[in-house]
Motif scaffolding. Sequence first.
Motif, PDB file in Angstrom:
ATOM      1  N   TYR A   1       0.611  -1.312   0.292  1.00  0.00           N
ATOM      2  CA  TYR A   1       0.277  -0.072   0.067  1.00  0.00           C
ATOM      3  C   TYR A   1       0.756   1.318  -0.422  1.00  0.00           C
ATOM      4  CZ  TYR A   1      -4.089  -2.985   1.168  1.00  0.00           C
ATOM      5  OH  TYR A   1      -4.706  -4.232   1.598  1.00  0.00           O
ATOM      6  N   HIS A   2       0.088   2.434  -1.197  1.00  0.00           N
ATOM      7  CA  HIS A   2       0.897   3.725  -0.773  1.00  0.00           C
ATOM      8  C   HIS A   2       0.492   4.195   0.883  1.00  0.00           C
ATOM      9  CE1 HIS A   2       1.992   3.976  -4.624  1.00  0.00           C
ATOM     10  NE2 HIS A   2       1.036   3.966  -4.810  1.00  0.00           N
ATOM     11  N   ALA A   3       1.535   5.138   0.701  1.00  0.00           N
ATOM     12  CA  ALA A   3       1.167   6.107   2.925  1.00  0.00           C
ATOM     13  C   ALA A   3      -0.663   6.804   2.220  1.00  0.00           C
ATOM     14  CB  ALA A   3       1.771   6.964   2.516  1.00  0.00           C
ATOM     15  N   ASN A   4      -0.664   6.348   1.523  1.00  0.00           N
ATOM     16  CA  ASN A   4      -2.334   7.923   1.520  1.00  0.00           C
ATOM     17  C   ASN A   4      -3.377   6.122   2.347  1.00  0.00           C
ATOM     18  OD1 ASN A   4      -2.601   6.735  -0.392  1.00  0.00           O
ATOM     19  ND2 ASN A   4      -2.789   8.110  -1.651  1.00  0.00           N
ATOM     20  N   GLY A   5      -2.903   4.551   1.978  1.00  0.00           N
ATOM     21  CA  GLY A   5      -3.858   3.518   2.031  1.00  0.00           C
ATOM     22  C   GLY A   5      -4.151   3.075   0.346  1.00  0.00           C
ATOM     23  N   SER A   6      -4.038   3.486  -0.736  1.00  0.00           N
ATOM     24  CA  SER A   6      -4.466   3.265  -1.791  1.00  0.00           C
ATOM     25  C   SER A   6      -3.908   1.651  -2.071  1.00  0.00           C
ATOM     26  CB  SER A   6      -3.877   4.201  -2.970  1.00  0.00           C
ATOM     27  OG  SER A   6      -2.971   4.347  -3.107  1.00  0.00           O
ATOM     28  N   VAL A   7      -3.963   1.188  -3.001  1.00  0.00           N
ATOM     29  CA  VAL A   7      -2.998   0.193  -3.154  1.00  0.00           C
ATOM     30  C   VAL A   7      -1.559   0.307  -4.378  1.00  0.00           C
ATOM     31  CG1 VAL A   7      -3.611  -2.261  -4.872  1.00  0.00           C
ATOM     32  CG2 VAL A   7      -5.326  -2.112  -2.939  1.00  0.00           C
ATOM     33  N   GLU A   8      -0.544  -0.337  -3.898  1.00  0.00           N
ATOM     34  CA  GLU A   8       0.842   0.283  -4.622  1.00  0.00           C
ATOM     35  C   GLU A   8       0.955  -0.759  -5.585  1.00  0.00           C
ATOM     36  OE1 GLU A   8       5.503   1.271  -4.201  1.00  0.00           O
ATOM     37  OE2 GLU A   8       4.484   0.857  -2.251  1.00  0.00           O
ATOM     38  N   LEU A   9       0.903  -1.944  -5.218  1.00  0.00           N
ATOM     39  CA  LEU A   9       1.427  -3.170  -5.382  1.00  0.00           C
ATOM     40  C   LEU A   9       0.509  -4.449  -5.141  1.00  0.00           C
ATOM     41  CD1 LEU A   9       3.455  -4.262  -8.200  1.00  0.00           C
ATOM     42  CD2 LEU A   9       5.266  -4.598  -5.853  1.00  0.00           C
ATOM     43  N   HIS A  10       0.969  -5.871  -6.424  1.00  0.00           N
ATOM     44  CA  HIS A  10       0.236  -7.095  -5.654  1.00  0.00           C
ATOM     45  C   HIS A  10       1.415  -7.700  -6.603  1.00  0.00           C
ATOM     46  CE1 HIS A  10      -4.148  -4.998  -6.368  1.00  0.00           C
ATOM     47  NE2 HIS A  10      -4.770  -6.176  -5.510  1.00  0.00           N
ATOM     48  N   LYS A  11       1.510  -8.098  -5.086  1.00  0.00           N
ATOM     49  CA  LYS A  11       2.851  -9.304  -4.776  1.00  0.00           C
ATOM     50  C   LYS A  11       2.771 -10.513  -4.900  1.00  0.00           C
ATOM     51  CE  LYS A  11       7.297  -8.941  -5.035  1.00  0.00           C
ATOM     52  NZ  LYS A  11       8.604  -9.452  -6.147  1.00  0.00           N
ATOM     53  N   ALA A  12       3.308 -11.695  -5.698  1.00  0.00           N
ATOM     54  CA  ALA A  12       3.505 -13.299  -5.645  1.00  0.00           C
ATOM     55  C   ALA A  12       4.571 -13.306  -5.780  1.00  0.00           C
ATOM     56  CB  ALA A  12       2.483 -13.445  -5.963  1.00  0.00           C
ATOM     57  N   ILE A  13       5.039 -14.343  -4.808  1.00  0.00           N
ATOM     58  CA  ILE A  13       6.809 -13.870  -4.202  1.00  0.00           C
ATOM     59  C   ILE A  13       5.799 -16.373  -3.884  1.00  0.00           C
ATOM     60  CG2 ILE A  13       8.727 -14.411  -2.158  1.00  0.00           C
ATOM     61  CD1 ILE A  13       6.986 -12.434  -1.709  1.00  0.00           C
ATOM     62  N   LEU A  14       7.417 -16.858  -4.722  1.00  0.00           N
ATOM     63  CA  LEU A  14       7.008 -18.027  -4.702  1.00  0.00           C
ATOM     64  C   LEU A  14       8.333 -18.412  -3.719  1.00  0.00           C
ATOM     65  CD1 LEU A  14       6.043 -21.190  -6.251  1.00  0.00           C
ATOM     66  CD2 LEU A  14       7.806 -20.295  -7.745  1.00  0.00           C
ATOM     67  N   VAL A  15       7.647 -19.416  -3.130  1.00  0.00           N
ATOM     68  CA  VAL A  15       8.561 -20.164  -1.804  1.00  0.00           C
ATOM     69  C   VAL A  15       9.419 -21.546  -2.125  1.00  0.00           C
ATOM     70  CG1 VAL A  15       8.922 -17.488  -0.999  1.00  0.00           C
ATOM     71  CG2 VAL A  15       7.196 -19.729   0.118  1.00  0.00           C
ATOM     72  N   ALA A  16      10.505 -21.799  -1.700  1.00  0.00           N
ATOM     73  CA  ALA A  16      10.407 -23.628  -1.877  1.00  0.00           C
ATOM     74  C   ALA A  16      10.152 -23.450   0.122  1.00  0.00           C
ATOM     75  CB  ALA A  16      11.537 -24.071  -1.893  1.00  0.00           C
ATOM     76  N   LYS A  17       9.783 -25.288  -0.123  1.00  0.00           N
ATOM     77  CA  LYS A  17       9.002 -25.174   1.560  1.00  0.00           C
ATOM     78  C   LYS A  17      10.831 -26.159   1.840  1.00  0.00           C
ATOM     79  CE  LYS A  17       4.094 -26.281   0.475  1.00  0.00           C
ATOM     80  NZ  LYS A  17       3.131 -27.165   0.414  1.00  0.00           N
ATOM     81  N   GLY A  18      11.741 -25.558   2.187  1.00  0.00           N
ATOM     82  CA  GLY A  18      12.952 -25.897   2.269  1.00  0.00           C
ATOM     83  C   GLY A  18      13.073 -26.707   3.849  1.00  0.00           C
ATOM     84  N   PHE A  19      11.925 -26.799   4.982  1.00  0.00           N
ATOM     85  CA  PHE A  19      12.308 -27.617   6.084  1.00  0.00           C
ATOM     86  C   PHE A  19      11.382 -28.977   5.402  1.00  0.00           C
ATOM     87  CE2 PHE A  19       7.540 -26.423   4.978  1.00  0.00           C
ATOM     88  CZ  PHE A  19       6.880 -27.348   4.976  1.00  0.00           C
ATOM     89  N   ALA A  20      11.696 -29.481   4.965  1.00  0.00           N
ATOM     90  CA  ALA A  20      11.643 -30.169   3.966  1.00  0.00           C
ATOM     91  C   ALA A  20      13.416 -31.436   3.808  1.00  0.00           C
ATOM     92  CB  ALA A  20       9.979 -30.930   2.725  1.00  0.00           C
TER      93      ALA A  20
ATOM     94  N   THR B   1      17.420 -31.801   4.264  1.00  0.00           N
ATOM     95  CA  THR B   1      17.893 -32.580   5.504  1.00  0.00           C
ATOM     96  C   THR B   1      19.227 -31.992   5.163  1.00  0.00           C
ATOM     97  OG1 THR B   1      16.974 -34.698   5.980  1.00  0.00           O
ATOM     98  CG2 THR B   1      19.101 -34.377   6.989  1.00  0.00           C
ATOM     99  N   LEU B   2      19.975 -31.299   6.262  1.00  0.00           N
ATOM    100  CA  LEU B   2      21.559 -31.255   6.341  1.00  0.00           C
ATOM    101  C   LEU B   2      22.388 -32.360   6.019  1.00  0.00           C
ATOM    102  CD1 LEU B   2      23.045 -28.711   6.149  1.00  0.00           C
ATOM    103  CD2 LEU B   2      23.712 -29.417   8.395  1.00  0.00           C
ATOM    104  N   GLY B   3      23.231 -31.857   5.114  1.00  0.00           N
ATOM    105  CA  GLY B   3      23.736 -32.843   4.682  1.00  0.00           C
ATOM    106  C   GLY B   3      23.256 -34.684   3.660  1.00  0.00           C
ATOM    107  N   VAL B   4      22.025 -34.251   3.750  1.00  0.00           N
ATOM    108  CA  VAL B   4      21.966 -35.516   2.498  1.00  0.00           C
ATOM    109  C   VAL B   4      21.384 -34.897   1.540  1.00  0.00           C
ATOM    110  CG1 VAL B   4      19.480 -37.546   2.491  1.00  0.00           C
ATOM    111  CG2 VAL B   4      21.191 -36.981   4.690  1.00  0.00           C
ATOM    112  N   ASP B   5      20.104 -32.750   1.845  1.00  0.00           N
ATOM    113  CA  ASP B   5      19.751 -32.966   0.297  1.00  0.00           C
ATOM    114  C   ASP B   5      20.268 -31.607   0.079  1.00  0.00           C
ATOM    115  OD1 ASP B   5      17.443 -34.875   0.456  1.00  0.00           O
ATOM    116  OD2 ASP B   5      16.274 -33.696   2.169  1.00  0.00           O
ATOM    117  N   TYR B   6      21.521 -30.826   1.131  1.00  0.00           N
ATOM    118  CA  TYR B   6      21.878 -29.499   0.408  1.00  0.00           C
ATOM    119  C   TYR B   6      23.102 -30.358   1.953  1.00  0.00           C
ATOM    120  CZ  TYR B   6      19.736 -28.066   4.798  1.00  0.00           C
ATOM    121  OH  TYR B   6      19.303 -27.687   6.200  1.00  0.00           O
TER     122      TYR B   6
END
Length: 103
Positions: free
Chosen positions: A56-75, A77-82
Motif C-alpha cells: 500500500y501507499h502511505a495514503n492507503g491506496s493499493v501500490e502493488l500486488h506481490k506474489a512470491i514463490l518459496v520452496a518448502k525447504g523444511f522438508a 535434511t542437512l547433509g542429505v539434501d543440501y
Amino acid sequence: MKVEPSVYEEEVKELVWVNAMNAEMNSIHKNNTWELVPLPKGKQVIGVKWIYKVKYHANGSVELHKAILVAKGFAQTLGVDYAETFAPVTRLDTVNIILAIAA
C-alpha cells in the motif's frame, strides 16, 4: 483494505494475482534464481508455495500486488539434501569495522 488470498484457487480467478505470479516467474528466470536438475533416484521433490501480499501507499491506496514463490525447504535434511546454506545477514562487529574504516 484488500484481503490477501490464502488459497491458489482464489487468486487464479483475479487477473492482478495472475499478473503478479507471472512477474515473479519472469524474475526467477531472468535472475537464474533456481536451476532445475534431474531428480536423484530415491529422492522426493521439494514442494513450493505461493505467498501473496498487497503493498500500500502511505495514503492507503493499493501500490502493488506481490506474489512470491518459496520452496518448502523444511522438508530437506542437512547433509542429505543440501551441503550448505546462505543467509544474507551481517554481524554487528562487521558493521562497526566498516563504519570505523569509513570514519
